[in-house]
Design a protein around this motif. Sequence first.
Motif, PDB file in Angstrom:
ATOM      1  N   PHE A  91       0.821  -1.208   0.000  1.00  0.00           N
ATOM      2  CA  PHE A  91       0.000   0.000   0.000  1.00  0.00           C
ATOM      3  C   PHE A  91       0.856   1.260   0.000  1.00  0.00           C
ATOM      4  CE2 PHE A  91      -3.524   2.631   1.439  1.00  0.00           C
ATOM      5  CZ  PHE A  91      -2.929   3.582   2.242  1.00  0.00           C
ATOM      6  N   ASP A 141       1.897 -10.423   5.797  1.00  0.00           N
ATOM      7  CA  ASP A 141       2.883  -9.655   6.568  1.00  0.00           C
ATOM      8  C   ASP A 141       2.593  -8.169   6.486  1.00  0.00           C
ATOM      9  OD1 ASP A 141       6.500  -9.210   6.518  1.00  0.00           O
ATOM     10  OD2 ASP A 141       5.075  -9.267   8.190  1.00  0.00           O
ATOM     11  N   TRP A 143      -0.518  -4.933   7.320  1.00  0.00           N
ATOM     12  CA  TRP A 143      -1.121  -4.393   8.538  1.00  0.00           C
ATOM     13  C   TRP A 143      -1.809  -5.503   9.292  1.00  0.00           C
ATOM     14  CZ3 TRP A 143      -3.467   0.807   6.478  1.00  0.00           C
ATOM     15  CH2 TRP A 143      -2.508   1.825   6.679  1.00  0.00           C
ATOM     16  N   ASN A 170       4.249 -12.429  12.546  1.00  0.00           N
ATOM     17  CA  ASN A 170       3.907 -11.544  13.667  1.00  0.00           C
ATOM     18  C   ASN A 170       2.662 -11.940  14.445  1.00  0.00           C
ATOM     19  OD1 ASN A 170       4.712  -9.346  11.146  1.00  0.00           O
ATOM     20  ND2 ASN A 170       6.059  -9.568  12.908  1.00  0.00           N
ATOM     21  N   GLU A 199      12.089 -10.332  14.569  1.00  0.00           N
ATOM     22  CA  GLU A 199      13.304 -10.127  13.777  1.00  0.00           C
ATOM     23  C   GLU A 199      14.336  -9.296  14.549  1.00  0.00           C
ATOM     24  OE1 GLU A 199      10.222  -9.672  12.611  1.00  0.00           O
ATOM     25  OE2 GLU A 199       9.885  -7.673  11.870  1.00  0.00           O
TER      26      GLU A 199
HETATM   27  O1  LIG Z   1       3.208  -0.502   8.101  1.00  0.00           O
HETATM   28  C1  LIG Z   1       2.774  -1.042   7.127  1.00  0.00           C
HETATM   29  N1  LIG Z   1       3.029  -2.313   6.750  1.00  0.00           N
HETATM   30  C2  LIG Z   1       3.927  -3.049   7.542  1.00  0.00           C
HETATM   31  C3  LIG Z   1       3.155  -4.131   8.254  1.00  0.00           C
HETATM   32  N2  LIG Z   1       4.096  -4.831   9.135  1.00  0.00           N
HETATM   33  C4  LIG Z   1       4.238  -4.404  10.377  1.00  0.00           C
HETATM   34  O2  LIG Z   1       3.611  -3.467  10.817  1.00  0.00           O
HETATM   35  C5  LIG Z   1       5.250  -5.102  11.240  1.00  0.00           C
HETATM   36  C6  LIG Z   1       5.582  -4.543  12.478  1.00  0.00           C
HETATM   37  C7  LIG Z   1       6.542  -5.142  13.293  1.00  0.00           C
HETATM   38  C8  LIG Z   1       6.891  -4.534  14.596  1.00  0.00           C
HETATM   39  C9  LIG Z   1       7.144  -5.342  15.698  1.00  0.00           C
HETATM   40  C10 LIG Z   1       7.486  -4.770  16.921  1.00  0.00           C
HETATM   41  C11 LIG Z   1       7.576  -3.406  17.040  1.00  0.00           C
HETATM   42  F1  LIG Z   1       7.936  -2.845  18.220  1.00  0.00           F
HETATM   43  C12 LIG Z   1       7.320  -2.584  15.943  1.00  0.00           C
HETATM   44  C13 LIG Z   1       6.979  -3.140  14.710  1.00  0.00           C
HETATM   45  C14 LIG Z   1       7.175  -6.325  12.896  1.00  0.00           C
HETATM   46  C15 LIG Z   1       6.826  -6.888  11.667  1.00  0.00           C
HETATM   47  O3  LIG Z   1       7.434  -8.046  11.245  1.00  0.00           O
HETATM   48  C16 LIG Z   1       5.879  -6.299  10.847  1.00  0.00           C
HETATM   49  O4  LIG Z   1       5.565  -6.928   9.669  1.00  0.00           O
HETATM   50  C17 LIG Z   1       1.887  -0.340   6.204  1.00  0.00           C
HETATM   51  C18 LIG Z   1       1.976   1.028   6.129  1.00  0.00           C
HETATM   52  C19 LIG Z   1       1.133   1.638   5.255  1.00  0.00           C
HETATM   53  O5  LIG Z   1       1.148   2.936   5.061  1.00  0.00           O
HETATM   54  N3  LIG Z   1       0.252   0.904   4.535  1.00  0.00           N
HETATM   55  C20 LIG Z   1       0.221  -0.434   4.687  1.00  0.00           C
HETATM   56  N4  LIG Z   1       1.029  -1.087   5.500  1.00  0.00           N
END
Ligand SMILES: O=C(NCCNC(=O)c1cc(-c2ccc(F)cc2)cc(O)c1O)c1cc(O)ncn1
Length: 215
Positions: A91, A141, A143, A170, A199
């Motif tokens: 996105f 993987d 949101w 996650n 990770e």
């Molecule tokens: O942020 C968008 N996608 C990433 C989704 N992935 C994650 O949020 C994600 C987060 C974490 C994570 C874990 C611990 C922590 F402290 C902070 C973050 C780990 C992961 O392995 C993920 O995969 C997004 C933006 C946007 O504008 N539009 C559509 N999607």
Amino acid sequence: TRSTRPQRLLKVVQKHATRGDPQSVISAIDHFCRRSEWAMNIGDEKGSILDSVVSELNPEKVLELGTYCGYSTVRIARLLPPGARLITLEFNADYAAIARQVIAWVGLEDKVQLVESASEDWIPRMTEHFGIETFDFVFLDHWKDRYLPDTKLMEGCGLLRKGTVLLADNVICPGVPDYLEYVRNSLSYKSCYFKSHLEYSKAEDGLEKKSVFLG
Ligand SMILES: O=C(NCCNC(=O)c1cc(-c2ccc(F)cc2)cc(O)c1O)c1cc(O)ncn1
Ligand SMILES: [Mg+2]
């Protein structure tokens, strides 16, 4: 202005990885994220679990929801047989721009199609646009509050067949409680949890693998 984290990841790839060599891209990103700057790639520990699931399944048609910088895209695509195809939805335009360059760096453009779109907008268009009836493997993987609605949307669009494998990242951290509840309780079989770590971190995380059984 200061560069973004994805831009810094791309520079690490272009500086330290070899063109056409997916393993060198994976290693360069993991080294940077472990030593310099955390980023939300699946990483090497969970990535090895992803590799084993993909290698065992040998899928022809793969959907990835959430590309970010393309790290897991490269991990999956490097294992796919000739003729197999991976469609990845992202996105965020900035993430997509970086991911396209990472995918080009490893020379996997012929296997990978990146669509810059919200997942819910393109899941219903897979058949008419890509001629894909059903997917063999789906990696979630993106949101975390989209895992469940998008799974139901894929079911509704007939994109999942008996035996399609869904693998979700996650499921502990940040966590996807509604999705876990659904896949563990629905009339499907063989939903299993691979305990691992977030990770580049010691925090617990894990992957949930579910084989679809249209009961
Ligand atoms: O942020 C968008 N996608 C990433 C989704 N992935 C994650 O949020 C994600 C987060 C974490 C994570 C874990 C611990 C922590 F402290 C902070 C973050 C780990 C992961 O392995 C993920 O995969 C997004 C933006 C946007 O504008 N539009 C559509 N999607
Ligand atoms: Mg993730």
